[in-house]
Design a protein around this motif. Structure first.
Motif, mmCIF file in Angstrom:
data_model
loop_
_atom_site.group_PDB
_atom_site.id
_atom_site.type_symbol
_atom_site.label_atom_id
_atom_site.label_comp_id
_atom_site.label_asym_id
_atom_site.label_seq_id
_atom_site.Cartn_x
_atom_site.Cartn_y
_atom_site.Cartn_z
ATOM 1 N N ASP A 20 -4.115 25.418 -2.588
ATOM 2 C CA ASP A 20 -4.885 26.464 -1.899
ATOM 3 C C ASP A 20 -5.722 25.929 -0.746
ATOM 4 O OD1 ASP A 20 -3.832 28.317 -3.634
ATOM 5 O OD2 ASP A 20 -5.573 28.322 -4.988
ATOM 6 N N ASP A 21 -6.005 24.627 -0.740
ATOM 7 C CA ASP A 21 -6.804 24.034 0.329
ATOM 8 C C ASP A 21 -5.954 23.338 1.390
ATOM 9 O OD1 ASP A 21 -9.317 24.771 -0.800
ATOM 10 O OD2 ASP A 21 -9.098 23.136 -2.247
ATOM 11 N N GLY A 22 -4.628 23.469 1.267
ATOM 12 C CA GLY A 22 -3.738 22.902 2.277
ATOM 13 C C GLY A 22 -3.292 21.478 2.018
ATOM 14 N N PHE A 23 -3.622 20.907 0.852
ATOM 15 C CA PHE A 23 -3.202 19.556 0.512
ATOM 16 C C PHE A 23 -1.821 19.588 -0.129
ATOM 17 C CE2 PHE A 23 -7.740 19.290 0.858
ATOM 18 C CZ PHE A 23 -7.999 18.001 1.325
ATOM 19 N N LEU A 24 -1.039 18.534 0.087
ATOM 20 C CA LEU A 24 0.293 18.430 -0.492
ATOM 21 C C LEU A 24 0.181 17.878 -1.910
ATOM 22 C CD1 LEU A 24 2.207 17.000 2.593
ATOM 23 C CD2 LEU A 24 2.400 19.299 1.629
ATOM 24 N N ALA B 9 -3.820 21.905 14.736
ATOM 25 C CA ALA B 9 -3.058 20.700 14.406
ATOM 26 C C ALA B 9 -1.847 21.016 13.534
ATOM 27 C CB ALA B 9 -3.953 19.692 13.702
ATOM 28 N N ALA B 10 -1.867 22.134 12.828
ATOM 29 C CA ALA B 10 -0.729 22.491 11.969
ATOM 30 C C ALA B 10 0.561 22.609 12.783
ATOM 31 C CB ALA B 10 -1.016 23.790 11.228
ATOM 32 N N ASN C 115 -5.109 14.169 -3.943
ATOM 33 C CA ASN C 115 -6.422 13.578 -4.189
ATOM 34 C C ASN C 115 -7.037 12.999 -2.920
ATOM 35 O OD1 ASN C 115 -6.666 14.200 -6.908
ATOM 36 N ND2 ASN C 115 -5.593 12.344 -7.578
ATOM 37 N N SER C 116 -6.354 13.161 -1.805
ATOM 38 C CA SER C 116 -6.888 12.740 -0.512
ATOM 39 C C SER C 116 -8.150 13.528 -0.169
ATOM 40 C CB SER C 116 -5.830 12.979 0.570
ATOM 41 O OG SER C 116 -6.356 12.802 1.859
ATOM 42 N N GLY C 117 -9.028 12.902 0.614
ATOM 43 C CA GLY C 117 -10.233 13.599 1.055
ATOM 44 C C GLY C 117 -9.997 14.556 2.200
ATOM 45 N N TRP C 118 -8.906 14.356 2.971
ATOM 46 C CA TRP C 118 -8.628 15.196 4.131
ATOM 47 C C TRP C 118 -7.143 15.543 4.166
ATOM 48 C CZ3 TRP C 118 -12.038 11.094 4.423
ATOM 49 C CH2 TRP C 118 -13.349 11.413 4.846
ATOM 50 N N THR C 119 -6.827 16.700 4.723
ATOM 51 C CA THR C 119 -5.433 17.077 4.936
ATOM 52 C C THR C 119 -4.867 16.298 6.120
ATOM 53 O OG1 THR C 119 -5.978 18.847 6.484
ATOM 54 C CG2 THR C 119 -5.893 19.442 4.135
ATOM 55 N N PHE C 120 -3.546 16.311 6.240
ATOM 56 C CA PHE C 120 -2.920 15.668 7.400
ATOM 57 C C PHE C 120 -3.312 16.373 8.690
ATOM 58 C CE2 PHE C 120 -0.090 14.032 4.069
ATOM 59 C CZ PHE C 120 -0.046 12.695 4.436
ATOM 60 N N GLU C 121 -3.522 17.673 8.633
ATOM 61 C CA GLU C 121 -3.942 18.400 9.832
ATOM 62 C C GLU C 121 -5.320 17.927 10.296
ATOM 63 O OE1 GLU C 121 -0.761 20.585 7.835
ATOM 64 O OE2 GLU C 121 -2.660 19.761 7.102
ATOM 65 N N ALA C 122 -6.221 17.667 9.335
ATOM 66 C CA ALA C 122 -7.541 17.154 9.701
ATOM 67 C C ALA C 122 -7.428 15.754 10.311
ATOM 68 C CB ALA C 122 -8.449 17.123 8.473
ATOM 69 N N GLU D 100 0.855 -1.190 0.000
ATOM 70 C CA GLU D 100 0.000 0.000 0.000
ATOM 71 C C GLU D 100 0.888 1.237 0.000
ATOM 72 O OE1 GLU D 100 -3.323 0.267 2.560
ATOM 73 O OE2 GLU D 100 -4.074 -1.732 2.065
ATOM 74 N N LEU D 101 0.728 2.062 -1.012
ATOM 75 C CA LEU D 101 1.513 3.284 -1.199
ATOM 76 C C LEU D 101 0.877 4.426 -0.422
ATOM 77 C CD1 LEU D 101 3.421 5.344 -2.560
ATOM 78 C CD2 LEU D 101 2.051 5.103 -4.640
ATOM 79 N N GLU D 102 1.590 4.889 0.624
ATOM 80 C CA GLU D 102 1.056 5.941 1.483
ATOM 81 C C GLU D 102 2.163 6.915 1.890
ATOM 82 O OE1 GLU D 102 -1.381 4.659 4.735
ATOM 83 O OE2 GLU D 102 -1.710 2.653 3.876
ATOM 84 N N VAL D 103 1.734 8.017 2.482
ATOM 85 C CA VAL D 103 2.623 8.963 3.157
ATOM 86 C C VAL D 103 2.130 9.079 4.588
ATOM 87 C CG1 VAL D 103 3.375 11.378 3.289
ATOM 88 C CG2 VAL D 103 3.210 10.232 1.067
ATOM 89 N N ALA D 104 3.065 9.180 5.534
ATOM 90 C CA ALA D 104 2.688 9.327 6.942
ATOM 91 C C ALA D 104 3.196 10.650 7.483
ATOM 92 C CB ALA D 104 3.246 8.186 7.777
ATOM 93 N N VAL D 105 2.430 11.218 8.388
ATOM 94 C CA VAL D 105 2.843 12.420 9.108
ATOM 95 C C VAL D 105 3.335 12.008 10.489
ATOM 96 C CG1 VAL D 105 0.511 12.902 10.007
ATOM 97 C CG2 VAL D 105 2.173 14.762 9.795
ATOM 98 N N VAL D 106 4.402 12.649 10.951
ATOM 99 C CA VAL D 106 4.958 12.419 12.282
ATOM 100 C C VAL D 106 4.489 13.555 13.192
ATOM 101 C CG1 VAL D 106 7.059 12.161 13.648
ATOM 102 C CG2 VAL D 106 6.974 11.287 11.285
#
Length: 328
Positions: A209-213, A154-155, A233-240, A135-141
């Motif tokens: 502009d919506d905060g997505f990478l 959360a930012a 193309n994610s439905g939510w930002t990492f902050e959300a 599964e190809l993903e990115v993770a936030v620490v």
């Protein structure tokens, strides 16, 4: 900065160290800290320590071995890409579409922080699994402790980002989820992360502009590309995701939150659901999987099989009402 955990290849019983990676060298931190301890001290400390490390000559990259960059405090994995949900549902349980509940919140599950692997590590699937997948993903620490955070708050809790491969035994996963729990044993044998953590400041220019990478993500199996999608193309930002994880609960420094699998071939099961057959085929021993994300790097692992495991006995079948009557 790209912060990595490493050992020196030629060092006898070399300790694990943290350093800043440049094109051909790694510059060790002065303090003998683990990456978790660096994260706990916060992003300002990490950037200052990194600047000090860069003032020194450092070590050639070919003289060290990069490890999983972090031993996470916990691991949550989200399911933030609708295209992935639609394809995998069709593959796992024959359902179609995206469940209405998916739109309510960025759902996640907890997976195993004790089975974290790094770049170049072999990934041993359960021996009896035959539907093996990546599964190809990115993770936030997570950088700071927080409870019931707002998305805006959360930012300040983002330390950085790393690649995240949530290895999946789809046959085990499909069976256990019939009990309306899981996934568990279909997932908890391995997660690979790395090759380093890219600090949050490095990715600020790539936000839309919506905060997505807005970063391209690709995956290759044995050198052949099978998936490509935009992280945005994610439905939510990492902050959300951080805010939701903290709701009526807590996030702490060193928590790892996976984005969920990107669409358009971010895993094989999505493609199986769309094609109606297992094409491309499941992973086999000796296959190599490389996931790559713009500005985050590339992470390669080879698939192997774990030794067979001892059996678990079947449940005792007992009528609880009759048993209670006998005790009365």
């Amino acid at each position: 900065m790209r912060l990595a955990s490493f050992i020196e290849v030629d060092g006898a019983a070399a300790p694990v160290r943290v350093g800043v990676v440049t094109d051909e060298r790694i510059h060790p931190f002065d303090d003998a800290l683990t990456m978790r301890e660096v994260v706990e001290r916060g992003l300002p400390y990490a950037l200052a320590a990194g600047d000090a490390a860069l003032a020194r000559r450092g070590l050639p990259l070919d003289g060290v071995r990069l490890l999983a960059p972090l031993e996470p405090a916990s691991v949550r994995d989200f399911v933030a890409f609708a295209e992935h949900v639609e394809g995998v549902r069709r593959s796992i349980d024959g359902a179609s579409g995206v469940p209405d509940a998916w739109y309510d919140a960025p759902t996640f599950y907890f997976t195993n922080p004790h089975r974290i692997f790094g770049p170049g590590d072999d990934i041993a699937f359960p021996a009896h699994s035959i539907a093996r997948d990546f599964e190809l993903e990115v993770a936030v620490v997570v950088a700071e402790r927080g409870t019931s955070l707002t998305v805006e708050d959360a930012a300040a809790h983002v330390f950085g980002y790393t690649l995240f491969n949530d290895w999946s035994a789809r046959d085990l996963q499909g069976r256990e989820m019939q009990v309306s729990l899981g996934p568990a044993k279909g997932k908890d044998f391995a997660t690979s992360i790395g090759p380093w953590i890219v600090t949050a400041d490095e990715l600020a220019p790539y936000r839309d502009d919506d905060g997505f990478l807005d970063l391209w993500c690709t995956v290759l199996v044995n050198g052949v590309e099978v998936g490509r999608d935009l992280l945005s193309n994610s439905g939510w930002t990492f902050e959300a995701m951080i805010a939701y994880a903290s709701r009526d609960s807590a996030v702490v420094p060193g928590d790892l939150l996976g984005s969920g699998t990107v669409g358009n071939g971010g895993c094989l099961a999505e493609l199986w659901g769309r094609h109606g057959r297992q094409e491309p085929p499941p992973l086999r021993d000796g296959d190599t999987v490389t996931i790559t994300v713009e500005h985050l790097g590339a992470l390669t692992n080879r698939v192997t099989s774990a030794p067979p495991v001892p059996p678990i006995p079947p449940p005792r079948r007992r009528d609880p009402a009759r048993a209670r009557g006998a005790d009365a």
